[in-house]
Design a protein around this motif. Sequence first.
Motif, PDB file in Angstrom:
ATOM      1  N   TYR A 176      -9.690   3.242  12.950  1.00 14.00           N
ATOM      2  CA  TYR A 176      -9.948   4.467  12.212  1.00 14.00           C
ATOM      3  C   TYR A 176     -10.364   4.102  10.791  1.00 14.00           C
ATOM      4  N   GLY A 178     -11.595   6.478   8.368  1.00 12.37           N
ATOM      5  CA  GLY A 178     -11.032   7.471   7.463  1.00 12.37           C
ATOM      6  C   GLY A 178     -11.868   8.730   7.430  1.00 12.37           C
ATOM      7  N   TYR A 184     -15.677  12.179   9.573  1.00 13.77           N
ATOM      8  CA  TYR A 184     -14.729  11.170  10.039  1.00 13.77           C
ATOM      9  C   TYR A 184     -15.522   9.969  10.559  1.00 13.77           C
ATOM     10  N   ALA A 245      -8.216  12.275  15.006  1.00 12.84           N
ATOM     11  CA  ALA A 245      -8.438  12.092  13.565  1.00 12.84           C
ATOM     12  C   ALA A 245      -8.263  13.418  12.829  1.00 12.84           C
ATOM     13  N   ARG A 253      -5.613   3.322   8.512  1.00 13.62           N
ATOM     14  CA  ARG A 253      -7.024   3.202   8.196  1.00 13.62           C
ATOM     15  C   ARG A 253      -7.430   1.739   8.016  1.00 13.62           C
ATOM     16  N   THR A 255      -8.776  -1.391   6.122  1.00 12.94           N
ATOM     17  CA  THR A 255      -8.713  -1.862   4.739  1.00 12.94           C
ATOM     18  C   THR A 255      -9.327  -3.257   4.652  1.00 12.94           C
ATOM     19  N   HIS A 264      -9.380   0.769   0.928  1.00 10.28           N
ATOM     20  CA  HIS A 264      -9.933   1.462   2.072  1.00 10.28           C
ATOM     21  C   HIS A 264     -11.440   1.253   2.129  1.00 10.28           C
ATOM     22  N   TRP A 266     -15.334   2.597   3.579  1.00 10.07           N
ATOM     23  CA  TRP A 266     -16.183   3.687   4.056  1.00 10.07           C
ATOM     24  C   TRP A 266     -17.589   3.149   4.244  1.00 10.07           C
TER      25      TRP A 266
END
Length: 278
Positions: A176, A178, A184, A245, A253, A255, A264, A266
């Motif tokens: 996952y 985030g 998501y 989610a 999440r 990292t 984190h 993205w």
Amino acid sequence: MQVLITLVVAVSAVWVYLDATKHKIGKRPGASGLLNLSAGGWAASTLFLWIIGFPAYLIKRKSLIALASDMPVTVSRRGVKTGVLAAIGGLWVLAALAAEVPATAQTAGDAQAAVAESGETAPAEVEKVASVQPEAAKPKHNWLVESDGKYGYGSAVSKNQAADGQVAGDVNMFRYVGKQGDKYQIVDIGTSENEGATVVLECTYPCTLGKVMGFNPGSIGQPALQTEYTQISEATVASNIFEDAANGALTIRMTMDSKGQQKHIWFDEKKGMQLLSE
């Protein structure tokens, strides 16, 4: 309440007797009428018929004192008689108190019985139960297993697999990423290993169309190598993942360590993998 009323009656009777004897109020020889009473008579009428006797004494008190000044009546053993009157009043109070305790217990017992029949928890006024805070309900989830930050989802069984007797599909592992805004992201671990790239699936919940992006593994700031779109149907693995989610069932999440700090991640189609300080 009954105890309080009985106490007021008893105290009133004692006061009437003390007040009447103090002013030498008594029964006058030769006089007639219902209110021609001795000090003990006034006390008894107050004790046994308070609602009539006590108001009548208060109303007639001044005239009774005036009559007593002309014809005083002195009682003997005033203290003893006062003690007897007080004892009678005290017994009445104790009797009222004794009657009230079983009534309270009966009321509590009836309430507990009613609660037991209904299957509900007894209120605090009936039964003092230690307050226990229930654990927060864990969100319902679709994943089958969680291991080392990875979530496993079972794939559907194909017709050929079902014909071979297989009742459950393979377990596919995902990470996952985030949420940013209303989007998501997840990483398909199996596809990433097969493709030699980090395969990211992004959608806005409820998902009907997903964006699939491929990135160089571990690269920061490099745009996606390839982007395509895929339809997401209900009851599919992707649909189940994004449902988890959105419902808060995915808590771990992705990292990456950056100068000794876990940050984190993205993925942006144009800006590549980004490290977030949140």
